[in-house]
Scaffold this motif. Structure first.
Motif, PDB file in Angstrom:
ATOM      1  N   TRP A  24     -12.479  35.051  -3.239  1.00  0.00           N
ATOM      2  CA  TRP A  24     -13.569  35.076  -2.266  1.00  0.00           C
ATOM      3  C   TRP A  24     -14.923  34.765  -2.905  1.00  0.00           C
ATOM      4  N   ARG A  25     -15.209  35.351  -4.061  1.00  0.00           N
ATOM      5  CA  ARG A  25     -16.494  35.116  -4.731  1.00  0.00           C
ATOM      6  C   ARG A  25     -16.692  33.642  -5.081  1.00  0.00           C
ATOM      7  N   THR A  53     -14.984  40.478  -3.913  1.00  0.00           N
ATOM      8  CA  THR A  53     -15.986  40.382  -2.854  1.00  0.00           C
ATOM      9  C   THR A  53     -17.242  39.663  -3.358  1.00  0.00           C
ATOM     10  N   GLY A  68     -20.516  42.692   0.195  1.00  0.00           N
ATOM     11  CA  GLY A  68     -20.114  44.066  -0.108  1.00  0.00           C
ATOM     12  C   GLY A  68     -21.081  45.105   0.413  1.00  0.00           C
ATOM     13  N   GLN A  90     -17.893  42.727  -7.266  1.00  0.00           N
ATOM     14  CA  GLN A  90     -16.600  42.162  -6.908  1.00  0.00           C
ATOM     15  C   GLN A  90     -15.637  43.192  -6.344  1.00  0.00           C
ATOM     16  N   PRO A 143     -15.765  45.122   1.707  1.00  0.00           N
ATOM     17  CA  PRO A 143     -16.592  44.291   2.596  1.00  0.00           C
ATOM     18  C   PRO A 143     -17.235  45.120   3.701  1.00  0.00           C
ATOM     19  N   TYR A 149     -13.817  39.079   5.604  1.00  0.00           N
ATOM     20  CA  TYR A 149     -12.697  38.843   4.680  1.00  0.00           C
ATOM     21  C   TYR A 149     -11.583  38.068   5.378  1.00  0.00           C
ATOM     22  N   TRP A 153      -5.359  41.143  -2.786  1.00  0.00           N
ATOM     23  CA  TRP A 153      -6.207  41.825  -3.751  1.00  0.00           C
ATOM     24  C   TRP A 153      -5.487  41.914  -5.098  1.00  0.00           C
ATOM     25  N   TRP A 179     -11.259  47.618  -6.810  1.00  0.00           N
ATOM     26  CA  TRP A 179     -11.332  48.101  -5.418  1.00  0.00           C
ATOM     27  C   TRP A 179     -12.066  49.431  -5.393  1.00  0.00           C
TER      28      TRP A 179
END
Length: 299
Positions: A198-199, A233, A238, A250, A254, A260, A281, A290
């Motif tokens: 995602w990042r 993230t 975030g 990260q 979210p 997401y 994940w 996480w």
């Protein structure tokens, strides 16, 4: 130009699990010996009257079966300056079995040093230590060699193995090429390549995507099956965390799970022709990946 370097440091942890010394230099460097002392620096003493070393370029360390190899041999014997020294090289396999690789007579210079190539006979597929020694007491030299078959470009659906190595289509791609020759089937797009995370895909703002098509399709063309990790993230997505319980960006949950979901939908759709396995994940049990609850992860 052999020199002794020393530096002082405070080692904060007990010497139970060891330390790693990393040397970075602007030119090639061979580290001959590392000595750790407490207190005053003592005089340097060689490990043995003669010390040997072996070196090869990285890709040359993975020859084809029975292909001869030619490592660079280094000899240092200060007490035997200008003498001829007999050197024996041999292979040692994973089980400790040995086979002669080569013999050479080398002429030391006025400082008792020698550097030059030595041609060694090849071996069958396997992992070996190629070792070198002189007669009498010496510090042996060694280098690890992996003898691998050629990459025929075909997929290997029977293989259980995979990797996540650094890759760059515009480089030698050493790890990617060697892993294929070693029979790797899977390539996990994770630590060294964040191309589908995602990042990486949506780094600056919602809906502004960045794609790594060249890298991903290069891996697919090389014969890998790809596993994507839907993780990390972006900074903008975030939620905030209190100062007494910080979380790295990260790992933050979210602010909206729909964001997401949108990212997942876009990345899966884009690479559906080359990737159909995805991981939800990574290591959600750890705060470094996480920073939420188990219930939030399930949601």
């Amino acid at each position: 130009q052999w020199q002794r370097y020393h530096f002082a440091a405070v080692l904060e942890a007990p010497f139970t699990r060891g330390y790693m010394l990393r040397v970075r230099a602007k030119a090639p460097v061979l580290v001959d010996q590392v000595q750790v002392e407490e207190g005053k620096l003592s005089e340097h003493a060689p490990m043995a009257p003669a010390e040997l070393g072996l070196d090869m370029p990285v890709l040359s360390r993975y020859p084809l079966p029975r292909q001869p190899v030619q490592p660079q041999l280094f000899v240092w014997a200060p007490g035997r300056a200008k003498q001829t020294v007999s050197v024996r090289l041999w292979w040692e396999d994973f089980f400790g079995r040995t086979t002669e690789a080569a013999r050479a007579n080398v002429q030391l210079d006025e400082h008792g040093r020698y550097e030059g190539p030595v041609r060694c006979r090849g071996q069958d597929v396997g992992i070996y230590r190629l070792k070198a020694a002189t007669a009498g007491k010496c510090a042996e030299g060694e280098i690890v060699i992996g003898v691998l078959p050629a990459d025929d470009g075909k997929r290997v659906p029977q293989s259980f193995f995979g990797t996540h190595a650094r890759m760059n289509p515009h480089s030698e791609n050493i790890a990617v090429r060697i892993a294929r020759r070693a029979g790797m089937r899977w390539y996990r797009l994770h630590d060294f390549n964040h191309h589908v995370q995602w990042r990486h895909c949506e780094p600056e703002q919602k809906g502004k995507f960045v794609w790594a098509d060249e890298e991903i399709y290069d891996l697919y063309r090389r014969g890998y099956e790809l596993l994507g990790t839907l993780v990390r993230t972006p900074d903008w997505a975030g939620r905030d965390y209190p100062p007494d319980r910080p979380a790295i960006p990260q790992a933050r949950v979210p602010r909206k799970l729909s964001w997401y979901a949108d990212y997942v939908r876009e990345v899966v759709r884009r690479y559906k022709d080359v990737m159909n396995c995805w991981e939800m994940w990574n290591e959600p049990y750890g705060w470094g990946f996480w920073a939420g609850t188990p219930e939030e992860y399930v949601e």
